[in-house]
Design a protein around this motif. Structure first.
Motif, mmCIF file in Angstrom:
data_model
loop_
_atom_site.group_PDB
_atom_site.id
_atom_site.type_symbol
_atom_site.label_atom_id
_atom_site.label_comp_id
_atom_site.label_asym_id
_atom_site.label_seq_id
_atom_site.Cartn_x
_atom_site.Cartn_y
_atom_site.Cartn_z
ATOM 1 N N PRO A 86 0.800 -1.226 0.000
ATOM 2 C CA PRO A 86 0.000 0.000 0.000
ATOM 3 C C PRO A 86 0.839 1.286 0.000
ATOM 4 C CG PRO A 86 -1.026 -1.609 1.418
ATOM 5 C CD PRO A 86 0.306 -2.189 0.993
ATOM 6 N N ALA A 87 1.875 1.342 0.823
ATOM 7 C CA ALA A 87 2.712 2.553 0.854
ATOM 8 C C ALA A 87 3.429 2.753 -0.475
ATOM 9 C CB ALA A 87 3.716 2.471 1.998
ATOM 10 N N TYR A 141 -6.986 -2.098 -7.160
ATOM 11 C CA TYR A 141 -5.724 -2.329 -6.464
ATOM 12 C C TYR A 141 -5.981 -2.982 -5.104
ATOM 13 C CZ TYR A 141 -1.998 -1.738 -3.227
ATOM 14 O OH TYR A 141 -1.076 -2.022 -2.257
ATOM 15 N N ALA A 142 -6.939 -2.470 -4.346
ATOM 16 C CA ALA A 142 -7.218 -3.024 -3.014
ATOM 17 C C ALA A 142 -7.622 -4.491 -3.117
ATOM 18 C CB ALA A 142 -8.315 -2.211 -2.325
ATOM 19 N N TYR A 164 -7.410 4.876 0.045
ATOM 20 C CA TYR A 164 -6.138 5.100 -0.656
ATOM 21 C C TYR A 164 -6.273 6.240 -1.655
ATOM 22 C CZ TYR A 164 -4.271 0.852 1.415
ATOM 23 O OH TYR A 164 -3.845 -0.093 2.303
ATOM 24 N N PHE A 165 -7.384 6.265 -2.365
ATOM 25 C CA PHE A 165 -7.639 7.340 -3.332
ATOM 26 C C PHE A 165 -7.591 8.700 -2.631
ATOM 27 C CE2 PHE A 165 -11.080 10.031 -5.238
ATOM 28 C CZ PHE A 165 -10.429 10.373 -6.404
ATOM 29 N N SER A 166 -8.143 8.794 -1.433
ATOM 30 C CA SER A 166 -8.205 10.077 -0.726
ATOM 31 C C SER A 166 -6.822 10.584 -0.313
ATOM 32 C CB SER A 166 -9.121 9.983 0.495
ATOM 33 O OG SER A 166 -8.532 9.185 1.499
ATOM 34 N N LEU A 167 -5.830 9.699 -0.239
ATOM 35 C CA LEU A 167 -4.476 10.134 0.104
ATOM 36 C C LEU A 167 -3.847 10.982 -1.001
ATOM 37 C CD1 LEU A 167 -3.124 6.806 1.663
ATOM 38 C CD2 LEU A 167 -3.726 8.913 2.884
ATOM 39 N N VAL A 168 -4.297 10.787 -2.221
ATOM 40 C CA VAL A 168 -3.693 11.506 -3.345
ATOM 41 C C VAL A 168 -4.096 12.980 -3.362
ATOM 42 C CG1 VAL A 168 -3.436 11.573 -5.845
ATOM 43 C CG2 VAL A 168 -3.426 9.375 -4.648
ATOM 44 N N PRO A 169 -5.396 13.324 -3.256
ATOM 45 C CA PRO A 169 -5.726 14.758 -3.175
ATOM 46 C C PRO A 169 -5.075 15.431 -1.969
ATOM 47 C CG PRO A 169 -7.693 13.495 -3.685
ATOM 48 C CD PRO A 169 -6.606 12.500 -3.353
ATOM 49 N N GLY A 170 -4.935 14.703 -0.867
ATOM 50 C CA GLY A 170 -4.253 15.267 0.297
ATOM 51 C C GLY A 170 -2.816 15.629 -0.020
#
Length: 195
Positions: A86-87, A141-142, A164-170
């Motif tokens: 994941p990372a 992916y998940a 995981y998707f939400s980590l990208v806009p962040g």
């Protein structure tokens, strides 16, 4: 009069979209005029209006181009034959969408599309469909990560992919607004947080 080839038409359209992307990234959608795009592209009004009837069409076309490009880059990372941790997956994604300082037009465009989609129904539909496709890659992916034993059995793939998707806009917002985030630094932090 000789017929213009499809390759020439496609190249001209790309030239206009690239010029518009640079203008929108530099000045924003609202401050950019069609005259700005004409100047940036080096083309006549007739040449530009042959492809786009006005700024709204140009905004939609640029947004679609940015979303399609992001989809392709993210798909190559998240659906690679070897399933990344994941990372590593999120690091690969942010590295794929962030070419570095001074080359952040597409990051800027993505953020502007989010904002403009809140007031423009047509752009909201386009952005919703585009970001929905991108989120679906994270869900795929998940599912693959669960099957590979990288996520616990019984994990909700839709919820995990959405997270995981939400980590990208962040990442994107920190990169553009705080200017102290890099793909490598984000990866180090994610390895700790997602361990």
């Amino acid at each position: 009069m000789p017929k213009v080839s499809q390759e020439h038409l496609d190249a001209r359209r790309t030239q206009i979209l690239d010029a518009a992307t640079r203008c929108f990234a530099r000045q924003g959608f609202h401050a950019t005029t069609m005259a700005d795009v004409l100047t940036e592209s080096g083309l006549s009004a007739g040449a530009v209006y042959r492809y786009f009837r006005g700024k709204n069409e140009l905004v939609s076309a640029v947004a679609e181009q940015v979303l399609d490009g992001a989809y392709t880059r993210l798909e190559s990372v998240l659906l690679a034959e070897s399933v990344p941790t994941p990372a590593d997956a999120v690091h690969g994604v942010v590295a794929a969408i962030d070419p570095g300082v001074g080359h952040d037009e597409h990051l800027r465009m993505a953020v502007q599309v989010w904002g403009e989609a809140l007031r423009d129904d047509n752009l909201a539909q386009l952005a919703g469909a585009g970001y929905g496709r991108i989120r679906a890659i994270f869900v795929d992916y998940a599912r693959r990560a669960i099957a590979a034993g990288l996520l616990p059995e019984g994990t909700d793939a839709v919820a995990a992919g959405s997270a995981y998707f939400s980590l990208v806009p962040g990442y994107m917002l920190q990169r553009l607004l705080l200017r102290d985030t890099s793909p490598a630094g984000y990866a180090v932090a994610l390895r700790s947080v997602l361990a």
